[in-house]
Design an enzyme around this catalytic site. Structure first.
Site, PDB file in Angstrom:
ATOM      1  N   PRO A  44      46.167   3.035  -0.215  1.00  0.00           N
ATOM      2  CA  PRO A  44      46.516   2.000   0.758  1.00  0.00           C
ATOM      3  C   PRO A  44      45.440   1.836   1.831  1.00  0.00           C
ATOM      4  O   PRO A  44      44.876   2.812   2.313  1.00  0.00           O
ATOM      5  CB  PRO A  44      47.828   2.487   1.369  1.00  0.00           C
ATOM      6  CG  PRO A  44      47.939   3.922   1.010  1.00  0.00           C
ATOM      7  CD  PRO A  44      47.090   4.168  -0.186  1.00  0.00           C
ATOM      8  N   GLU A  45      45.151   0.603   2.162  1.00  0.00           N
ATOM      9  CA  GLU A  45      44.210   0.298   3.238  1.00  0.00           C
ATOM     10  C   GLU A  45      45.012  -0.273   4.413  1.00  0.00           C
ATOM     11  O   GLU A  45      46.232  -0.301   4.374  1.00  0.00           O
ATOM     12  CB  GLU A  45      43.149  -0.688   2.728  1.00  0.00           C
ATOM     13  CG  GLU A  45      42.353  -0.116   1.555  1.00  0.00           C
ATOM     14  CD  GLU A  45      41.218  -1.026   1.082  1.00  0.00           C
ATOM     15  OE1 GLU A  45      40.699  -1.810   1.893  1.00  0.00           O
ATOM     16  OE2 GLU A  45      40.863  -0.933  -0.104  1.00  0.00           O
TER      17      GLU A  45
END
Ligand code: ZN
Length: 283
Positions: A2-3
């Site tokens: 996840p960013e």
């Protein structure tokens, strides 16, 4: 992995279940994730009210009435699941415990927040709220892309003289917080900059133009996350991993989406990670 947009989506999904609510009980089902969990974690969480759920880079921070903050990092495969009833929101029946449910927070209003992480690269820690910024995982992180500190002058000065490829520079969390492999590729395509170019050799005007592009790419992804959140509320309550249409990421062989460009998206490897680019319009 996840960013920033995925973590922000998780934050927005968790906020109605957590903010303003008391953690009635915390179930800690193993002593460690990537690192050992904090000592007496269940006791320190029990009875604390979540004052605010905020995000710093790819980390979530729940500020508690106890004066401590709970730091949550999803790692590679961490997932957050919300179940139960939230007033005016949605209802998911509590699922049966899954194999990799490591931490479960039972909130006073009936919601349950479950952290599931099959690979256990995730992390949680507890620290004094007023010392959160100097926590070892947070202290070296650069400015938030939506913050005032991150502006054209800052980025130009930060990248000046840097020999590393621009893609690598954008992934450096000390330069800007929250950009990862996916959105760095998207940003550079939109800016028409070849990810292999040395950061310090790109003109100041083109580097400055990256600032609004970074904000735009991340905003659009956060918006996409918001719509997936509305869908997920009707489905299984899992937060954070949403279907987002990328222009270049994972689109090797596809035609370049830039109007007027006849190029084809290519995948290259930089520092052991995939970069996607259109060699025709990214220079
Ligand atoms: Zn192109």
């Amino acid at each position: 992995m996840p960013e920033l947009p995925e973590v922000e989506t998780v934050r927005r999904g968790l906020a109605p279940a957590m903010e303003g609510h008391v953690i009635e009980r915390a179930e800690i089902r193993r002593p460690d994730l990537r690192w050992p969990l904090p000592a007496r974690m269940a006791e320190r969480l029990q009875g604390a009210r979540v004052i605010m759920l905020r995000r710093r880079s790819k980390y979530l921070l729940a500020d508690l009435s106890s004066g401590e903050s709970l730091l949550i990092h999803l790692g590679m495969s961490g997932r957050m699941l919300v179940s139960g009833t939230m007033p005016g929101n949605f209802h998911h029946p509590h699922p049966a415990a899954q194999k990799h449910d490591h931490v479960v927070l039972h909130m006073d209003a009936g919601a349950r927040v479950t952290f599931n992480d099959a690979r256990r690269f995730g992390a949680m820690d507890l620290m004094a709220t007023d010392a959160a910024a100097s926590h070892w995982l947070l202290r070296d992180i650069g400015p938030e892309p939506f913050g005032n500190e991150f502006d054209e002058d800052y980025l130009v000065a930060r990248l000046k003289g840097r020999a590393s490829p621009i893609k690598t520079a954008l992934l450096d969390q000390r330069v800007v917080a929250g950009l990862g492999n996916i959105y760095a590729s998207e940003v550079l395509h939109r800016a028409a900059i070849d990810p292999r170019r040395a950061a310090g050799r790109i003109s100041a005007a083109r580097v400055a133009a990256l600032v609004p592009i970074i904000r735009q790419v991340l905003s659009e992804a956060i918006e996409a996350g918001g719509s997936s959140l509305r869908d997920h509320r009707q489905t299984d309550g899992e937060l954070g991993y949403f279907q987002h249409v990328f222009r270049v990421y994972d689109r090797e062989g596809a035609p370049c989406p830039r109007p007027g460009c006849n190029g084809t998206i290519r995948r290259i490897t930089q520092g052991g990670r995939s970069s996607y680019l259109c060699p025709s319009c990214q220079r």
